[in-house]
Scaffold this motif. Structure first.
Motif, PDB file in Angstrom:
ATOM      1  N   VAL A  32     -21.698 -20.265 -52.133  1.00  0.00           N
ATOM      2  CA  VAL A  32     -21.884 -21.133 -50.971  1.00  0.00           C
ATOM      3  C   VAL A  32     -22.672 -20.415 -49.875  1.00  0.00           C
ATOM      4  O   VAL A  32     -23.543 -21.006 -49.239  1.00  0.00           O
ATOM      5  CB  VAL A  32     -20.510 -21.635 -50.458  1.00  0.00           C
ATOM      6  N   SER A  36     -26.365 -21.613 -48.457  1.00  0.00           N
ATOM      7  CA  SER A  36     -26.638 -21.913 -47.054  1.00  0.00           C
ATOM      8  C   SER A  36     -27.689 -20.987 -46.466  1.00  0.00           C
ATOM      9  O   SER A  36     -28.532 -21.412 -45.677  1.00  0.00           O
ATOM     10  CB  SER A  36     -25.351 -21.864 -46.241  1.00  0.00           C
ATOM     11  N   PHE A  40     -31.623 -21.906 -44.726  1.00  0.00           N
ATOM     12  CA  PHE A  40     -31.956 -21.476 -43.370  1.00  0.00           C
ATOM     13  C   PHE A  40     -33.032 -20.395 -43.347  1.00  0.00           C
ATOM     14  O   PHE A  40     -33.735 -20.244 -42.358  1.00  0.00           O
ATOM     15  CB  PHE A  40     -30.701 -20.982 -42.636  1.00  0.00           C
ATOM     16  N   ARG A  63     -31.213 -31.323 -47.876  1.00  0.00           N
ATOM     17  CA  ARG A  63     -31.064 -29.870 -48.019  1.00  0.00           C
ATOM     18  C   ARG A  63     -30.489 -29.266 -46.740  1.00  0.00           C
ATOM     19  O   ARG A  63     -29.646 -28.379 -46.792  1.00  0.00           O
ATOM     20  CB  ARG A  63     -32.403 -29.220 -48.340  1.00  0.00           C
ATOM     21  N   THR A  65     -28.604 -30.829 -44.540  1.00  0.00           N
ATOM     22  CA  THR A  65     -27.211 -31.266 -44.437  1.00  0.00           C
ATOM     23  C   THR A  65     -26.306 -30.446 -45.352  1.00  0.00           C
ATOM     24  O   THR A  65     -25.228 -29.993 -44.938  1.00  0.00           O
ATOM     25  CB  THR A  65     -27.093 -32.762 -44.786  1.00  0.00           C
ATOM     26  N   SER A  67     -26.839 -27.488 -46.444  1.00  0.00           N
ATOM     27  CA  SER A  67     -26.761 -26.126 -45.915  1.00  0.00           C
ATOM     28  C   SER A  67     -25.757 -26.034 -44.771  1.00  0.00           C
ATOM     29  O   SER A  67     -24.957 -25.089 -44.710  1.00  0.00           O
ATOM     30  CB  SER A  67     -28.135 -25.677 -45.437  1.00  0.00           C
ATOM     31  N   LEU A  68     -25.771 -26.995 -43.870  1.00  0.00           N
ATOM     32  CA  LEU A  68     -24.804 -26.982 -42.764  1.00  0.00           C
ATOM     33  C   LEU A  68     -23.374 -27.114 -43.275  1.00  0.00           C
ATOM     34  O   LEU A  68     -22.468 -26.420 -42.810  1.00  0.00           O
ATOM     35  CB  LEU A  68     -25.122 -28.101 -41.772  1.00  0.00           C
ATOM     36  N   ALA A  70     -22.383 -26.217 -46.191  1.00  0.00           N
ATOM     37  CA  ALA A  70     -22.059 -24.973 -46.894  1.00  0.00           C
ATOM     38  C   ALA A  70     -21.603 -23.897 -45.912  1.00  0.00           C
ATOM     39  O   ALA A  70     -20.696 -23.111 -46.227  1.00  0.00           O
ATOM     40  CB  ALA A  70     -23.270 -24.490 -47.692  1.00  0.00           C
ATOM     41  N   TRP A  71     -22.184 -23.849 -44.713  1.00  0.00           N
ATOM     42  CA  TRP A  71     -21.724 -22.885 -43.706  1.00  0.00           C
ATOM     43  C   TRP A  71     -20.290 -23.199 -43.283  1.00  0.00           C
ATOM     44  O   TRP A  71     -19.477 -22.292 -43.111  1.00  0.00           O
ATOM     45  CB  TRP A  71     -22.637 -22.892 -42.483  1.00  0.00           C
ATOM     46  N   SER A  74     -18.042 -22.175 -46.068  1.00  0.00           N
ATOM     47  CA  SER A  74     -17.956 -20.712 -46.139  1.00  0.00           C
ATOM     48  C   SER A  74     -16.875 -20.215 -45.192  1.00  0.00           C
ATOM     49  O   SER A  74     -16.064 -19.339 -45.554  1.00  0.00           O
ATOM     50  CB  SER A  74     -19.294 -20.073 -45.769  1.00  0.00           C
ATOM     51  N   THR A 102     -16.476 -32.290 -42.628  1.00  0.00           N
ATOM     52  CA  THR A 102     -17.379 -32.780 -43.670  1.00  0.00           C
ATOM     53  C   THR A 102     -17.469 -34.303 -43.633  1.00  0.00           C
ATOM     54  O   THR A 102     -18.562 -34.875 -43.695  1.00  0.00           O
ATOM     55  CB  THR A 102     -16.902 -32.319 -45.057  1.00  0.00           C
TER      56      THR A 102
END
Length: 167
Positions: A32, A36, A40, A63, A65, A67-68, A70-71, A74, A102
C-alpha cells in the motif's frame, strides 16, 4: 466441606496465527505504501507536462483517489501493527475510522467527478437529478457500503471492549 474454587481471570488468551497475521499485515502495508508513493512521485511530472490529458481524465482522477485512500489505509495498518506490538488485539477504532473516511471520500468523489470536464461514467450506473446534476453511482454505492461497514465495525469493537471489561 472445605472446597476451594479457583478461577483464572487473566486476560491473556492464546490466539493462534498471530505471527502469520503480522507477516501478512506487513506485506500489505509495504504494498500500500509503494502504491501511494508511486502515484505521488509522478504527480508533479503529470501536471507539468499536462500528461493527464493524454492519459485520460478518468484514469488520472482514479489513480489520484486510490493513492489518497492508500495513504489513509497505510496509517490504519500502522496503527494496527502498533496495537499488536503492544500486546492488544488488532481491532480498534482505527479500522472503523478508516472505513468512514474511505466511504465519505468515495461518496464525495461520486458527487465531484461528474462535474470535471472530460470525465465519463463508465459503469453505466448513475443517478441524475434534473439536467445538470449527476452522481456517479458506482463509487457512491461503494462509499455507502463502506460507511455501513464502518458503523458495523464500530459497534463490534464496542461490544468487544464491553465484553473484555466484564470478564
Amino acid at each position: 466441606m472445605d472446597e476451594k474454587i479457583r478461577m483464572d481471570c487473566s486476560r491473556e488468551t492464546k490466539v493462534s496465527g498471530r505471527r502469520r497475521f503480522r507477516v501478512l499485515l506487513v506485506c500489505t502495508l509495504l504494498y500500500v505504501v509503494v502504491l501511494s508513493v508511486s502515484v505521488f512521485m509522478y504527480l508533479p511530472d503529470l501536471f507539468d507536462r499536462n500528461a493527464w490529458s493524454e492519459m485520460g481524465v478518468n484514469i488520472f482522477l482514479w489513480r489520484l483517489t486510490v493513492s489518497l485512500l492508500a495513504w489513509i489505509w497505510s496509517a490504519v495498518l500502522i496503527c494496527i501493527l502498533v496495537r499488536m506490538h503492544k500486546g492488544r488485539g488488532p481491532f480498534g477504532g482505527e479500522i472503523s475510522l478508516g472505513m468512514y473516511i474511505t466511504g465519505a471520500g468515495l461518496m464525495l468523489v461520486a458527487f465531484l467527478f461528474p462535474f470535471i470536464k472530460g470525465y465519463t461514467i463508465e459503469m453505466g450506473l448513475f443517478i441524475q437529478f434534473g439536467e445538470y446534476f449527476t452522481i456517479d453511482g458506482f463509487p457512491f454505492v461503494i462509499g455507502l457500503l463502506c460507511l455501513i461497514l464502518g458503523y458495523v465495525l464500530r459497534i463490534g469493537v464496542g461490544y468487544q471492549k464491553e465484553m473484555e471489561q466484564t470478564i
